[in-house]
Design an enzyme around this catalytic site. Structure first.
Site, short mmCIF file in Angstrom:
data_model
loop_
_atom_site.label_atom_id
_atom_site.label_comp_id
_atom_site.label_asym_id
_atom_site.label_seq_id
_atom_site.Cartn_x
_atom_site.Cartn_y
_atom_site.Cartn_z
N GLU A 47 0.82 -1.21 0.00
CA GLU A 47 0.00 0.00 0.00
C GLU A 47 0.86 1.26 0.00
O GLU A 47 1.95 1.28 0.57
CB GLU A 47 -0.92 0.00 1.23
CG GLU A 47 -1.95 -1.12 1.18
CD GLU A 47 -2.86 -1.18 2.38
OE1 GLU A 47 -4.01 -1.64 2.22
OE2 GLU A 47 -2.44 -0.79 3.49
N CYS A 91 3.25 8.57 0.96
CA CYS A 91 3.88 7.64 1.90
C CYS A 91 4.03 6.31 1.17
O CYS A 91 3.03 5.71 0.76
CB CYS A 91 2.98 7.50 3.12
SG CYS A 91 3.56 6.29 4.32
N CYS A 99 6.58 -6.93 7.07
CA CYS A 99 7.70 -6.38 7.84
C CYS A 99 8.18 -7.41 8.85
O CYS A 99 7.38 -8.16 9.41
CB CYS A 99 7.25 -5.11 8.56
SG CYS A 99 8.61 -4.22 9.37
N CYS A 126 6.54 -4.73 15.40
CA CYS A 126 6.20 -3.78 16.47
C CYS A 126 4.76 -4.04 16.94
O CYS A 126 3.86 -4.27 16.12
CB CYS A 126 6.34 -2.35 15.96
SG CYS A 126 8.03 -1.92 15.49
N CYS A 170 1.75 -2.02 15.32
CA CYS A 170 1.71 -1.84 13.86
C CYS A 170 1.07 -3.02 13.15
O CYS A 170 1.48 -4.17 13.34
CB CYS A 170 3.13 -1.62 13.34
SG CYS A 170 3.20 -1.38 11.55
N GLY A 202 6.84 -1.96 5.83
CA GLY A 202 8.22 -2.43 5.87
C GLY A 202 9.16 -1.48 6.58
O GLY A 202 8.84 -0.32 6.84
N SER A 208 11.93 6.82 7.43
CA SER A 208 11.67 6.44 8.82
C SER A 208 12.27 5.07 9.10
O SER A 208 12.14 4.15 8.29
CB SER A 208 10.16 6.40 9.06
OG SER A 208 9.87 5.93 10.36
N CYS A 232 -1.12 6.09 10.51
CA CYS A 232 0.13 5.51 11.02
C CYS A 232 -0.12 4.17 11.72
O CYS A 232 -0.96 4.09 12.61
CB CYS A 232 0.77 6.50 11.99
SG CYS A 232 2.36 5.95 12.61
#
Length: 352
Positions: free
Chosen positions: A96, A109, A116, A120, A123, A161, A193, A334
């Site tokens: 995405e 973004c 990933c 986390c 996330c 990712g 990031s 986010c």
């Protein structure tokens, strides 16, 4: 019947790599710059559109290569104007990208991996596991193929990712994006990031002058480890040491991302430790509202609590902002990017 091997992709190749390609195919070296112009300036989708290259050389190129452009397979528009795009990549995986319009900027973004590895707690992307790295071409395709591409002003590597876990392809995409023969973007319009992948961060700091955003989220080692398993092998302490040693003179900026969770990382003690840790680093702290995700026992902090935490940091001399939540109604905010459901359903609808 022997399957035909996939052709190689031109999109994402640097001028140096294109020069190697044309030399190996017996074409004049100047053809590399012509191809770069067609890929990155004129943004063609087919080799046959490269009309200043002889027909014989276009045919030869087509035998071994394709451009590698692909349109998003779906898009979804938020009430606030944010638009989320879904791309299918060459491996069959889905990623995405999110377009975020603001008064003075138009930001995209972009993703760097399918899923990933970092896992986390807060996330959604990490919850779908890791399915592979994107090539430089697949990263750039997001920039070139969204509807708003011509009016983009900023790129953030903050999608699906960990960008520096795919450092070689990410840095190649940045090289193309910032080169005069490529997209010609200023590095100051690009932000990456990271949770702090050491080897990748070394390369990013040394090979680019793009802005850096560090996913911090808790200033205490044990607290950060509970939220971010990567803290075990990539401690924040190491990341901060590298940042202190790097050259952030000129216009290059570093910021720290801090998602605030009620009762987890929102106390005065957290603010004081954060201020102590970052002392001496000219930076901005971005406080980010948490967006509830299924099966995660974390709660968002109230708006009043966010303002209180911001005040503590400002009182200690830090430029601190509370990031406005965008695209939450389409799961584009986010920490909410995930193609798990689309993978299960085999998203195949046409772009709309």
């Amino acid at each position: 019947m022997t399957p035909t091997p996939q052709k190689r992709i031109l999109l994402g190749l640097t001028l140096e790599e294109l020069t190697t390609v044309v030399t190996e195919l017996g074409m004049p070296r100047f053809t590399a710059r012509q191809i770069a112009g067609w890929l990155y300036d004129k943004r063609v989708s087919e080799i046959d559109e490269m009309t200043n290259i002889s027909k014989a050389n276009r045919l030869l190129l087509s035998e071994h290569f394709e451009v590698g452009r692909s349109l998003p397979i779906t898009s979804e528009l938020s009430r606030d104007g944010t638009r989320k795009y879904l791309f299918r990549v060459r491996s069959g995986g889905l990623v995405e990208a999110v377009y975020i319009p603001e008064k003075d900027r138009a930001t995209l973004c972009i993703s760097s991996q399918i899923g990933c590895k970092m896992d986390c707690l807060f996330c959604m992307t990490g919850k779908q596991g890791f399915r592979g790295n994107l090539s430089a071409g697949e990263i750039l395709n997001q920039v070139l193929s969204v509807e708003e591409s011509p009016k983009l002003t900023n790129i953030v590597y903050m999608g699906m990712g960990e960008p520096l876990d795919n450092a070689t392809n990410v840095l190649s995409s940045i090289s193309v994006m910032t080169a005069s023969w490529g997209l010609g973007w200023s590095p100051k319009r690009i932000t990456l990031s990271t949770v702090g992948v050491r080897r990748g961060l070394e390369r990013f700091l040394g090979e680019t002058t793009c802005h850096l955003a560090v996913s911090l989220h808790n200033p205490f080692h044990e607290g950060r480890l509970e939220l971010m398993p990567a803290e075990r092998g990539m401690p924040l302490e190491d990341t901060l040491r590298m940042i202190r040693e790097a050259d952030f003179t000129g216009q290059r900026r570093v910021s720290f991302e801090y998602i605030v969770f009620e009762g987890v990382n929102d106390s005065l003690q957290h603010a004081e430790e954060l201020a102590r840790l970052l002392r001496g680093i000219p930076c901005r702290i971005n406080l980010i509202p948490f967006h509830q995700i299924p099966g995660v026992p974390l709660r968002p902090l109230t708006a009043q609590g966010m303002e209180r935490f911001k005040g503590w940091l400002e009182a200690r001399g830090y430029v601190t902002t509370i990031r406005t939540s965008r695209g939450e109604d389409i799961s584009a905010a986010c920490g909410m990017l995930s193609t798990k459901e689309q993978m299960a359903g085999g998203a195949s609808q046409a772009s709309h």
